[in-house]
Design an enzyme around this catalytic site. Sequence first.
Site, PDB file in Angstrom:
ATOM      1  N   LYS A 185       4.807  12.376  -1.653  1.00  0.00           N
ATOM      2  CA  LYS A 185       6.059  13.039  -1.254  1.00  0.00           C
ATOM      3  C   LYS A 185       6.518  14.043  -2.302  1.00  0.00           C
ATOM      4  CE  LYS A 185       9.819   9.964  -2.834  1.00  0.00           C
ATOM      5  NZ  LYS A 185      10.273  10.754  -3.955  1.00  0.00           N
TER       6      LYS A 185
ATOM      7  N   TYR B 218      -9.851   8.775 -12.827  1.00  0.00           N
ATOM      8  CA  TYR B 218     -10.752   7.923 -12.049  1.00  0.00           C
ATOM      9  C   TYR B 218     -10.939   8.490 -10.650  1.00  0.00           C
ATOM     10  CZ  TYR B 218      -9.929   4.488 -15.706  1.00  0.00           C
ATOM     11  OH  TYR B 218      -9.849   3.855 -16.912  1.00  0.00           O
TER      12      TYR B 218
ATOM     13  N   ASN C 153       4.668  14.365 -11.959  1.00  0.00           N
ATOM     14  CA  ASN C 153       3.897  13.815 -10.846  1.00  0.00           C
ATOM     15  C   ASN C 153       2.859  14.813 -10.328  1.00  0.00           C
ATOM     16  OD1 ASN C 153       5.048  11.366 -11.006  1.00  0.00           O
ATOM     17  ND2 ASN C 153       6.316  11.522  -9.165  1.00  0.00           N
TER      18      ASN C 153
ATOM     19  N   ARG D  99       3.366   2.204   0.846  1.00  0.00           N
ATOM     20  CA  ARG D  99       3.720   3.536   1.335  1.00  0.00           C
ATOM     21  C   ARG D  99       2.588   4.530   1.030  1.00  0.00           C
ATOM     22  NH1 ARG D  99       9.904   3.706  -0.900  1.00  0.00           N
ATOM     23  NH2 ARG D  99       9.019   2.363  -2.496  1.00  0.00           N
TER      24      ARG D  99
ATOM     25  N   CYS E 170       5.580   7.945  -4.389  1.00  0.00           N
ATOM     26  CA  CYS E 170       5.983   9.097  -5.211  1.00  0.00           C
ATOM     27  C   CYS E 170       5.057  10.302  -5.119  1.00  0.00           C
ATOM     28  CB  CYS E 170       6.134   8.654  -6.658  1.00  0.00           C
ATOM     29  SG  CYS E 170       7.526   7.536  -6.880  1.00  0.00           S
TER      30      CYS E 170
ATOM     31  N   PHE F 240      -6.154   8.565 -16.093  1.00  0.00           N
ATOM     32  CA  PHE F 240      -5.908   9.227 -14.808  1.00  0.00           C
ATOM     33  C   PHE F 240      -7.028  10.144 -14.352  1.00  0.00           C
ATOM     34  CE2 PHE F 240      -2.238   9.113 -12.061  1.00  0.00           C
ATOM     35  CZ  PHE F 240      -1.640   7.971 -12.567  1.00  0.00           C
TER      36      PHE F 240
ATOM     37  N   LEU G  18       9.146   5.319 -14.485  1.00  0.00           N
ATOM     38  CA  LEU G  18       8.461   4.021 -14.463  1.00  0.00           C
ATOM     39  C   LEU G  18       7.325   4.017 -13.446  1.00  0.00           C
ATOM     40  CD1 LEU G  18       9.342   2.376 -11.677  1.00  0.00           C
ATOM     41  CD2 LEU G  18      11.435   2.018 -12.945  1.00  0.00           C
TER      42      LEU G  18
ATOM     43  N   VAL H 295      13.470   1.240  -8.298  1.00  0.00           N
ATOM     44  CA  VAL H 295      14.071   1.895  -9.463  1.00  0.00           C
ATOM     45  C   VAL H 295      15.421   1.275  -9.803  1.00  0.00           C
ATOM     46  CG1 VAL H 295      15.038   4.087 -10.283  1.00  0.00           C
ATOM     47  CG2 VAL H 295      12.806   4.046  -9.167  1.00  0.00           C
TER      48      VAL H 295
ATOM     49  N   GLY I   5     -11.791   8.072  -6.711  1.00  0.00           N
ATOM     50  CA  GLY I   5     -11.484   6.932  -5.844  1.00  0.00           C
ATOM     51  C   GLY I   5     -11.183   7.363  -4.433  1.00  0.00           C
TER      52      GLY I   5
HETATM   53  N1  LIG Z   1       9.226   3.551  -6.848  1.00  0.00           N
HETATM   54  C1  LIG Z   1       8.840   4.206  -7.914  1.00  0.00           C
HETATM   55  O1  LIG Z   1       7.825   3.908  -8.535  1.00  0.00           O
HETATM   56  C2  LIG Z   1       9.657   5.364  -8.426  1.00  0.00           C
HETATM   57  C3  LIG Z   1       9.422   5.841  -9.720  1.00  0.00           C
HETATM   58  C4  LIG Z   1      10.184   6.904 -10.191  1.00  0.00           C
HETATM   59  C5  LIG Z   1      11.130   7.499  -9.366  1.00  0.00           C
HETATM   60  N2  LIG Z   1      11.309   7.032  -8.100  1.00  0.00           N
HETATM   61  C6  LIG Z   1      12.343   7.681  -7.273  1.00  0.00           C
HETATM   62  O2  LIG Z   1      13.507   6.866  -7.305  1.00  0.00           O
HETATM   63  C7  LIG Z   1      14.161   6.900  -6.043  1.00  0.00           C
HETATM   64  C8  LIG Z   1      14.283   5.499  -5.471  1.00  0.00           C
HETATM   65  O3  LIG Z   1      12.972   5.024  -5.235  1.00  0.00           O
HETATM   66  P1  LIG Z   1      12.691   3.475  -4.903  1.00  0.00           P
HETATM   67  O4  LIG Z   1      11.223   3.330  -4.852  1.00  0.00           O
HETATM   68  O5  LIG Z   1      13.502   2.632  -5.806  1.00  0.00           O
HETATM   69  O6  LIG Z   1      13.293   3.403  -3.428  1.00  0.00           O
HETATM   70  P2  LIG Z   1      13.475   2.108  -2.499  1.00  0.00           P
HETATM   71  O7  LIG Z   1      13.240   2.568  -1.119  1.00  0.00           O
HETATM   72  O8  LIG Z   1      12.695   0.947  -3.062  1.00  0.00           O
HETATM   73  O9  LIG Z   1      15.019   1.726  -2.682  1.00  0.00           O
HETATM   74  C9  LIG Z   1      16.068   2.534  -2.250  1.00  0.00           C
HETATM   75  C10 LIG Z   1      17.262   1.638  -1.964  1.00  0.00           C
HETATM   76  O10 LIG Z   1      18.396   2.459  -1.717  1.00  0.00           O
HETATM   77  C11 LIG Z   1      19.189   1.833  -0.721  1.00  0.00           C
HETATM   78  N3  LIG Z   1      20.123   2.799  -0.144  1.00  0.00           N
HETATM   79  C12 LIG Z   1      19.881   3.782   0.785  1.00  0.00           C
HETATM   80  N4  LIG Z   1      21.013   4.449   1.040  1.00  0.00           N
HETATM   81  C13 LIG Z   1      21.985   3.923   0.252  1.00  0.00           C
HETATM   82  C14 LIG Z   1      23.360   4.201   0.055  1.00  0.00           C
HETATM   83  N5  LIG Z   1      23.969   5.189   0.729  1.00  0.00           N
HETATM   84  N6  LIG Z   1      24.042   3.456  -0.840  1.00  0.00           N
HETATM   85  C15 LIG Z   1      23.445   2.474  -1.520  1.00  0.00           C
HETATM   86  N7  LIG Z   1      22.141   2.146  -1.375  1.00  0.00           N
HETATM   87  C16 LIG Z   1      21.421   2.867  -0.500  1.00  0.00           C
HETATM   88  C17 LIG Z   1      18.167   1.271   0.245  1.00  0.00           C
HETATM   89  O11 LIG Z   1      18.741   0.262   1.059  1.00  0.00           O
HETATM   90  C18 LIG Z   1      17.099   0.764  -0.719  1.00  0.00           C
HETATM   91  O12 LIG Z   1      17.310  -0.590  -1.051  1.00  0.00           O
HETATM   92  C19 LIG Z   1      13.344   7.863  -5.180  1.00  0.00           C
HETATM   93  O13 LIG Z   1      13.888   9.140  -5.291  1.00  0.00           O
HETATM   94  C20 LIG Z   1      11.981   7.824  -5.827  1.00  0.00           C
HETATM   95  O14 LIG Z   1      11.253   9.013  -5.609  1.00  0.00           O
HETATM   96  C21 LIG Z   1      10.612   5.973  -7.628  1.00  0.00           C
END
Ligand SMILES: NC(=O)c1ccc[n+]([C@@H]2O[C@H](COP(=O)([O-])OP(=O)(O)OC[C@H]3O[C@@H](n4cnc5c(N)ncnc54)[C@H](O)[C@@H]3O)[C@@H](O)[C@H]2O)c1
Length: 440
Positions: free
Chosen positions: A269, A257, A214, A334, A266, A255, A156, A11, A259
């Site tokens: 959790k 399908y 979600n 994950r 996401c 959505f 996203l 993100v 499987g």
């Molecule tokens: N991945 C997705 O598709 C998606 C979509 C929408 C929302 N989200 C939400 O967005 C959030 C982030 O998800 P993600 O998939 O990008 O996570 P991710 O695990 O890919 O990235 C998180 C990053 O945060 C860093 N981090 C941890 N503690 C920190 C701190 N104190 N200071 C600075 N950086 C720190 C980690 O090192 C890591 O690089 C989550 O809450 C997730 O639920 C994710």
Amino acid sequence: MRVSIAGSGYVGLVSGAGLSDVGHHVVCMDIDEARVEGLKNGIVPIFEPGLDRMLETNFSQGRLEFTSSIARAVEHAEVLFIAVGTPPDEDGSADLSHVLAVASAVGDHMNKTLLVVVKSTVPVGTCHKVKETISRKLSERGLEIDFSVASNPEFLKEGAAIADFMKPDRIVVGVDNEKAENLLRELYAPFNRNHQKLLCMDVRSSELTKYAANAMLATKISLMNELSNVASHVGADIEHVRNGIGSDPRIGYSFIYPGAGYGGSCFPKDVRALEHTARANGYEPELLKAVEAVNNRQKHRPFEILSRHFDGKIEGLTVAVWGLSFKPNTDDMREAPSLYLVDSILNAGGSVRAQDPQAADEAARIFCDRPGFEIVVDPYEAARDADALVLITEWKLYWAPDFDRLRQEMNQAVIVDGRNIWSPEVVRRRGITYYSIGRP
Ligand SMILES: NC(=O)c1ccc[n+]([C@@H]2O[C@H](COP(=O)([O-])OP(=O)(O)OC[C@H]3O[C@@H](n4cnc5c(N)ncnc54)[C@H](O)[C@@H]3O)[C@@H](O)[C@H]2O)c1
């Protein structure tokens, strides 16, 4: 505008790339120093189509900066996003320690007014906790600074994240004052050219909106998987049923399908965290519990089918697995259904020869200490001399394989299609025993 983003994962990096691409000056910050050093040298730690090029362009043109210093991020920003992970805690609730660690560090370094925007997916009430944490830190430093905390959940999809960020369906923001709303309207104006996409609401509703989205999507998947199992029991074909219901505009084709269940960082959790929030606030969420239970059962379906075919005797067999990431176009594993499949085969004494276009490194890391797991580069190499082939992630690469070649290369020509991407008639005509989800 001057923007900082704490957390440079899926993100954070996509947001950083997107916001700098429209001209904002963005500092992407992460506590993982190796990740930051890599980014400075053009090494993108995740696979997301188009992301590397976009980061490179904006970095080289001076609109994007990478740092591991929260002090630098706070000093730079008019708007600071929190985009760190919110992984599940043992009881299913969202672990807010990373979010609150950023809030605390922001409070330690803030010297001027700031809009803090929580982009991580967080339970209702978290923005309030972020605000309290920053205020406490400021008062420890004897400072009184005007700041706001807003909610701006991210919608996203991994694999299509750049397009989703650049052309969003909607931009949800939760604010408690006009100044914060105006700043966010200005920040997102370049994404609103076609029509107004920004939906402004109170902070708690914004926080809940992300979980609601979600939960709705996860519910569609679980209902479809439930129906696929009913179809199997009554001798119906779920793909006919899918077409029959999708044509109703109230239902739609997306959505639905059947499987091997949903995975990823996401849905699992977030459904669990929403259940937890509901329960903590005195409401028993029956439907959410069922959505999760159906999904957990469905993740075992491909192995059950395999096991039934071999009368439970998996020991000594080699199973080719096509696809390991939780969905195509990402390297994210994950909670992927492949984890359950591979684990079950290995536990039953079988071997796995797997192929995935992007998740090979991640899979090698996860299964490195599991004898019997091997990862290969070519899909046909995975199938060579195998006793069965299970398709678990529907990468485009797998959609039109050479079934004659598969039958010749495999030791036993048995295919389990965990995503219903192939036609039963076409595959069976090649002399292959074929199973899929909810189809005769
Ligand atoms: N991945 C997705 O598709 C998606 C979509 C929408 C929302 N989200 C939400 O967005 C959030 C982030 O998800 P993600 O998939 O990008 O996570 P991710 O695990 O890919 O990235 C998180 C990053 O945060 C860093 N981090 C941890 N503690 C920190 C701190 N104190 N200071 C600075 N950086 C720190 C980690 O090192 C890591 O690089 C989550 O809450 C997730 O639920 C994710």
